[in-house]
Write an enzyme that holds these catalytic residues in place. Structure first.
Site, PDB file in Angstrom:
ATOM      1  N   HIS A 118     -12.393  -1.240  -3.334  1.00  0.00           N
ATOM      2  CA  HIS A 118     -12.436  -0.035  -4.083  1.00  0.00           C
ATOM      3  C   HIS A 118     -12.482  -0.147  -5.496  1.00  0.00           C
ATOM      4  O   HIS A 118     -12.038  -0.971  -6.082  1.00  0.00           O
ATOM      5  CB  HIS A 118     -10.995   0.650  -3.484  1.00  0.00           C
ATOM      6  CG  HIS A 118     -10.799   2.124  -3.859  1.00  0.00           C
ATOM      7  ND1 HIS A 118     -10.542   2.566  -5.426  1.00  0.00           N
ATOM      8  CD2 HIS A 118     -10.826   3.339  -3.126  1.00  0.00           C
ATOM      9  CE1 HIS A 118     -10.530   4.093  -5.126  1.00  0.00           C
ATOM     10  NE2 HIS A 118     -10.544   4.381  -3.867  1.00  0.00           N
ATOM     11  N   ASP A 198      -4.426  -5.088  -2.213  1.00  0.00           N
ATOM     12  CA  ASP A 198      -4.510  -3.457  -2.350  1.00  0.00           C
ATOM     13  C   ASP A 198      -4.291  -3.116  -0.929  1.00  0.00           C
ATOM     14  O   ASP A 198      -4.824  -2.956  -0.176  1.00  0.00           O
ATOM     15  CB  ASP A 198      -6.032  -3.349  -2.890  1.00  0.00           C
ATOM     16  CG  ASP A 198      -6.190  -1.763  -2.649  1.00  0.00           C
ATOM     17  OD1 ASP A 198      -5.318  -1.168  -2.042  1.00  0.00           O
ATOM     18  OD2 ASP A 198      -7.270  -1.349  -3.091  1.00  0.00           O
ATOM     19  N   GLN A 201      -4.862   1.065   2.232  1.00  0.00           N
ATOM     20  CA  GLN A 201      -5.114   1.595   3.656  1.00  0.00           C
ATOM     21  C   GLN A 201      -4.173   0.715   4.490  1.00  0.00           C
ATOM     22  O   GLN A 201      -4.593   0.909   5.974  1.00  0.00           O
ATOM     23  CB  GLN A 201      -6.659   1.242   3.768  1.00  0.00           C
ATOM     24  CG  GLN A 201      -7.739   2.224   2.893  1.00  0.00           C
ATOM     25  CD  GLN A 201      -7.297   3.630   3.307  1.00  0.00           C
ATOM     26  OE1 GLN A 201      -6.859   3.940   4.272  1.00  0.00           O
ATOM     27  NE2 GLN A 201      -7.980   4.417   2.244  1.00  0.00           N
ATOM     28  N   LYS A 224      -1.554   8.755   1.311  1.00  0.00           N
ATOM     29  CA  LYS A 224      -1.968   8.206   2.503  1.00  0.00           C
ATOM     30  C   LYS A 224      -1.260   7.896   3.682  1.00  0.00           C
ATOM     31  O   LYS A 224      -1.634   7.412   4.430  1.00  0.00           O
ATOM     32  CB  LYS A 224      -2.886   6.953   2.002  1.00  0.00           C
ATOM     33  CG  LYS A 224      -4.033   7.459   0.989  1.00  0.00           C
ATOM     34  CD  LYS A 224      -4.625   6.012   0.925  1.00  0.00           C
ATOM     35  CE  LYS A 224      -5.439   6.140  -0.587  1.00  0.00           C
ATOM     36  NZ  LYS A 224      -6.500   7.182  -0.537  1.00  0.00           N
ATOM     37  N   CYS A 365     -15.972   5.491  -3.015  1.00  0.00           N
ATOM     38  CA  CYS A 365     -15.321   4.526  -4.293  1.00  0.00           C
ATOM     39  C   CYS A 365     -15.560   3.111  -4.152  1.00  0.00           C
ATOM     40  O   CYS A 365     -14.642   2.546  -4.705  1.00  0.00           O
ATOM     41  CB  CYS A 365     -13.925   5.034  -4.413  1.00  0.00           C
ATOM     42  SG  CYS A 365     -13.430   6.732  -4.886  1.00  0.00           S
TER      43      CYS A 365
HETATM   44  C1  LIG Z   1      -8.618   0.633  -0.634  1.00  0.00           C
HETATM   45  C2  LIG Z   1      -8.023   1.548  -1.528  1.00  0.00           C
HETATM   46  N1  LIG Z   1      -7.530   1.026  -2.704  1.00  0.00           N
HETATM   47  C3  LIG Z   1      -7.285   1.969  -3.539  1.00  0.00           C
HETATM   48  C4  LIG Z   1      -7.401   3.316  -3.473  1.00  0.00           C
HETATM   49  C5  LIG Z   1      -6.744   4.286  -4.564  1.00  0.00           C
HETATM   50  O1  LIG Z   1      -5.649   4.905  -4.090  1.00  0.00           O
HETATM   51  P1  LIG Z   1      -5.221   6.268  -5.188  1.00  0.00           P
HETATM   52  O2  LIG Z   1      -6.236   6.883  -5.529  1.00  0.00           O
HETATM   53  O3  LIG Z   1      -4.176   6.615  -4.588  1.00  0.00           O
HETATM   54  O4  LIG Z   1      -4.778   5.410  -6.434  1.00  0.00           O
HETATM   55  C6  LIG Z   1      -7.749   3.800  -2.261  1.00  0.00           C
HETATM   56  C7  LIG Z   1      -7.770   5.303  -2.371  1.00  0.00           C
HETATM   57  O5  LIG Z   1      -8.850   5.777  -1.626  1.00  0.00           O
HETATM   58  C8  LIG Z   1      -8.280   2.992  -1.227  1.00  0.00           C
HETATM   59  O6  LIG Z   1      -8.662   3.403  -0.190  1.00  0.00           O
END
Ligand SMILES: Cc1ncc(COP(=O)(O)O)c(C=O)c1O
Length: 408
Positions: A118, A198, A201, A224, A365
């Site tokens: 991401h 990270d 998910q 989430k 993203c």
């Molecule tokens: C795999 C992953 N990493 C990071 C993020 C970023 O999360 P946030 O927007 O809550 O900071 C997301 C958000 O969709 C994500 O799916």
């Protein structure tokens, strides 16, 4: 799991748009909120809307206690050894940035990610490379999107002593694939690197045990996992948080100051400068209670059942191509796909307007992944525990109709 009963906990699932219920399949972006979470936040605003950690009056004390209770709930949820290891952040992005900025990486060091990150786990490393000369190594995925452990091993071996940090997705927001985190962490540790997962998910969808994984840091977001938006968590091993440099310092993060210098508090408070998102923290605690009562194993199982059902139908529709491993069991609760010749945003709008089916479309993203594969974008359907088999069927039925109408 009694999904029909569970659905009654979510006020929005009882509402109608254009006279019909909604089919919410955008859970990888943000999940819906159960009444218990909404009530916990309203309770804060109605009954004790004070600041925590500062004043000694009873409203403030109640805030402090509620926030520390929430921290304890998160600690137990991910099996962290100490509540000092749970830092409240704004979201996953902030947690990842906090490690990127504070880990002390310098010119000559390297960080390794995968080719499926991401943007929140990519842009911080670009900035670090530009500002500090920290190299960024990218481990390749196999053609089906699964993790190439041999490639990773080789890169860790080649980069030994240079690679200080592996910062890697746990479950992919692109295709729902969960990589073998425990093996990866072991390889990285053997090569002398620390690991930042990270977990945006993974924590909401599968049981995550930081002690079992031996993860050094993990970052995830409240919105989430049935919690409020604007609240996230960074878990870090206590000894690493002791040396991680905070980037938001000020009130609440210091034990004392003189005109000349400041003495920072220990973790986690040194990372939580300024008044906090108290309602968010309290709502997150309620979300953790809710998920814990359902059981993460049951949540994972239910999502996989729905995903398998959707995959069975979608794979039989001509002109539809899936992204990621063909076996739905490897894709958790996510199915990303394209229909040949039909723009993903058009598909998403047709689904929304004709059937109240809410999905995500675009590059999720993860522009880098799409650009490298010369795929413009995709549609992503993502399930959660409150989705029904008929939600999967409704989506498949609409996709079939779109193919009939648009693909000749
Ligand atoms: C795999 C992953 N990493 C990071 C993020 C970023 O999360 P946030 O927007 O809550 O900071 C997301 C958000 O969709 C994500 O799916």
């Amino acid at each position: 799991m009694d999904v029909i009963k569970i659905r009654k906990d979510f006020p929005v699932l009882g509402k109608k748009i254009d006279g019909r219920n909604i089919v919410y399949l955008d859970n990888a972006c943000a999940t819906l909120k159960p009444r218990r979470v909404i009530e916990a936040m309203n309770d804060y605003y109605e009954n004790y809307p004070a600041c925590g950690g500062r004043s000694v009056h009873r409203l403030s004390t109640r805030v402090s206690i509620a926030c520390e209770e929430a921290r304890n709930k998160v600690q137990r949820f991910i099996n962290a050894p100490s509540e000092k290891e749970i830092v409240f952040t704004k979201n996953t992005t902030e947690g990842l940035n906090l490690v990127a900025r504070g880990f002390g990486l310098k010119k000559g060091d390297a960080v390794i990610t995968t080719d499926k990150e991401h943007n929140s786990n990519l842009v911080p490393w670009h900035m670090l490379r530009e500002k500090c000369g920290v190299a960024h190594i990218i481990a390749k995925s196999l053609p089906d999107g699964t993790f190439d452990i041999e490639d990773f091993k080789k890169r860790m071996k080649d980069g030994r002593s240079k690679i200080k940090l592996a910062s890697i997705y746990h479950t992919s927001n692109l295709d729902g694939y969960t990589l073998p985190a425990k093996d990866i962490i072991e390889i990285a540790h053997d090569a002398g690197a620390h690991v930042l997962l990270d977990a945006a998910q993974s924590v909401p969808h599968i049981p995550v045990d930081v002690k079992r994984l031996d993860a050094d840091f993990i970052a995830f977001s409240g919105q989430k996992m049935c919690g409020p938006s604007g609240i996230g968590i960074l878990y870090g091993k206590e000894e690493l948080l002791e040396t991680l440099e905070p980037f938001t310092v000020g009130g609440d993060s210091v034990a004392s100051t003189t005109y000349e210098k400041s003495v920072l508090l220990g973790p986690p408070h040194r990372f939580e400068g300024g008044l906090q998102n108290y309602a968010g923290i309290i709502g997150l605690g309620a979300a953790v209670d809710y998920l814990s009562a359902l059981g993460m194993d049951s949540i994972e199982k239910h999502e996989k059942t729905l995903n398998a059902r959707l995959a069975r139908t979608l794979s039989e529709i001509r002109h539809v191509s899936l992204i990621g491993p063909p076996d739905p069991a490897l894709r958790g609760g996510i199915t990303s796909f394209n229909i040949e010749g039909v723009a993903p945003h058009d598909i998403a709008m047709i689904l929304d307007e004709s059937a109240n089916i809410m999905v995500r479309s675009g590059t999720l993203c993860a522009h880098s992944w799409f650009k490298a594969r010369k795929i413009n974008s995709c549609v992503r359907a993502s399930f959660y525990f409150y989705n029904l088999e008929k939600d999967a069927d409704a989506l498949a039925g609409c996709i079939e109709k779109i193919v009939t109408d648009f693909c000749r």
